[in-house]
Motif scaffolding. Sequence first.
Motif, short mmCIF file in Angstrom:
data_model
loop_
_atom_site.label_atom_id
_atom_site.label_comp_id
_atom_site.label_asym_id
_atom_site.label_seq_id
_atom_site.Cartn_x
_atom_site.Cartn_y
_atom_site.Cartn_z
N LEU A 100 0.79 -1.28 0.02
CA LEU A 100 0.03 0.04 0.00
C LEU A 100 0.65 1.24 0.08
CD1 LEU A 100 -2.93 -0.94 2.53
CD2 LEU A 100 -2.70 -1.19 -0.04
N GLU A 101 2.08 1.19 0.76
CA GLU A 101 2.78 2.32 0.64
C GLU A 101 3.31 2.66 -0.65
OE1 GLU A 101 4.84 5.90 2.40
OE2 GLU A 101 3.18 4.49 3.18
N GLN A 102 4.03 1.45 -1.18
CA GLN A 102 4.42 1.63 -2.67
C GLN A 102 3.53 2.13 -3.54
OE1 GLN A 102 6.14 -1.89 -4.11
NE2 GLN A 102 6.52 -1.14 -6.07
N ARG A 103 2.23 1.81 -3.47
CA ARG A 103 1.02 1.98 -4.46
C ARG A 103 0.87 3.61 -4.18
NH1 ARG A 103 -1.49 2.45 -9.01
NH2 ARG A 103 -3.79 2.66 -8.88
N ALA A 104 0.81 4.14 -2.76
CA ALA A 104 0.50 5.52 -2.48
C ALA A 104 1.85 6.45 -3.07
CB ALA A 104 0.55 5.67 -0.91
N ASN A 105 2.98 5.87 -3.02
CA ASN A 105 4.12 6.55 -3.47
C ASN A 105 4.25 6.79 -4.92
OD1 ASN A 105 5.27 7.20 -1.08
ND2 ASN A 105 6.59 5.42 -0.81
N ASN A 106 3.68 5.70 -5.62
CA ASN A 106 3.68 5.72 -7.05
C ASN A 106 2.34 6.60 -7.71
OD1 ASN A 106 5.75 3.82 -7.28
ND2 ASN A 106 4.59 2.24 -7.46
N LEU A 107 1.29 6.73 -6.88
CA LEU A 107 0.15 7.28 -7.25
C LEU A 107 0.33 8.87 -6.68
CD1 LEU A 107 -2.34 6.60 -8.96
CD2 LEU A 107 -3.57 6.20 -6.44
N PHE A 108 0.78 9.00 -5.84
CA PHE A 108 0.52 10.38 -5.12
C PHE A 108 1.77 11.00 -4.78
CE2 PHE A 108 -3.03 8.06 -3.12
CZ PHE A 108 -3.97 8.00 -3.89
N GLY A 109 2.90 10.48 -5.12
CA GLY A 109 4.21 10.81 -4.64
C GLY A 109 4.57 10.62 -3.20
N SER A 110 5.76 10.96 -2.81
CA SER A 110 6.14 10.67 -1.58
C SER A 110 6.31 11.92 -0.60
CB SER A 110 7.60 9.85 -1.37
OG SER A 110 8.48 10.49 -2.21
N SER A 111 6.70 13.03 -1.24
CA SER A 111 6.82 14.29 -0.42
C SER A 111 5.61 14.91 0.08
CB SER A 111 7.42 15.38 -1.19
OG SER A 111 6.92 15.72 -2.10
N LEU A 112 5.59 15.77 1.01
CA LEU A 112 4.44 16.56 1.48
C LEU A 112 3.73 17.16 0.41
CD1 LEU A 112 2.39 17.07 3.82
CD2 LEU A 112 4.08 18.84 4.65
N PRO A 113 4.58 18.01 -0.12
CA PRO A 113 3.66 18.93 -1.44
C PRO A 113 3.08 18.24 -2.39
CG PRO A 113 6.01 19.68 -0.92
CD PRO A 113 5.98 18.45 -0.26
#
Length: 341
Positions: A211-224
């Motif tokens: 889920l974390e990998q999916r979120a990083n791919n979809l939404f990016g990893s940085s706060l902005p």
Amino acid sequence: MNQVVSLTSAAYRYSAFLLLCLFSMGSSAQTRTDSLPLEVIRHASLDTIYTRVPDSAAYVALPNTKRVYTVAGLHAGIYGGSLLLLNQAWYKDYPKTSFQTFNDSKEWQQVDKVGHAWSAYQLSRASMASWKWAGLNRNQQIWLGGMSGFAFQTVIEVLDAHSAEWGWSWSDIAANTVGSGLLIGQELAWAEQRISFKFSFHKMNYSQGMLEQRANNLFGSSLPERMLKDYNGQTYWLSANLKSFFKQSNLPPWLNIAVGYGAGGMLGGFSNTWTDGSSTITRNDVQRVREIYLAPDIDFTRIRTRSKLLKSVFFCLNAFKLPAPTLVLSNGKMRVHGLYF
């Protein structure tokens, strides 16, 4: 498709916030009346034209020609520059096509559509304030400001329509209309914004692994990136000023009550199914939910101050919801957050 749709929607919110801050200088401007002038006087120190109103010793400001040209130039320059940047950042890597439509009305539990409406409202509010600073009369401020926000987002929609990866979205156009219409309608009905359209965000903590990998791919990893793209962490609010509705009450003039909308559990635009390499992953165990919020709020623009800087700061801050204790209705269950943003 889900990932790039998230990106183009983020472009609207980024542009809205940028223009909101740049045009905030108009939040404390003078206005004029439509009375015919009998005597015109130029105030040397203020570079503003004044007219004497018949049977009155008062003076009211006429449009400041230099400011009108400045605001018109800012609109043209910022809008044109923003579109060029968006074209380079979002569209250049995708093939062009003839005009096409795309039905994305059921994506992201409609959170992105509410985001479109918020962007149109804030762009219109900022534009109206800048025309007020230029000294245009109220009808000109309202219609030029309101239509500017709608027009800017419509141009972006045209870019979508000619990109093979996206398409013209009628639901986006409807959301843009609602956002600009909220500003115009309130100005015509009440001559003020009794109901503010606000945004808040909190960064979601996804479980480690898939889920974390999916979120990083979809939404990016940085706060902005997450703030712009992660619909799970976004909440949009209609914040009503109580004093403006109950004028005879002893309520503080800045006190608001806000109703918010958001959603959670979304790992894709339409469903929680995606492709990773040659395999298809389905996570229907992660439930997609809609959420309704109720919380107190502040109308920053109704806080009294003589400082022009603070007025501009308050004007920008009023696009965002104040963190506060909040009631949340989710999946038929009520819970309380001690502090929610």
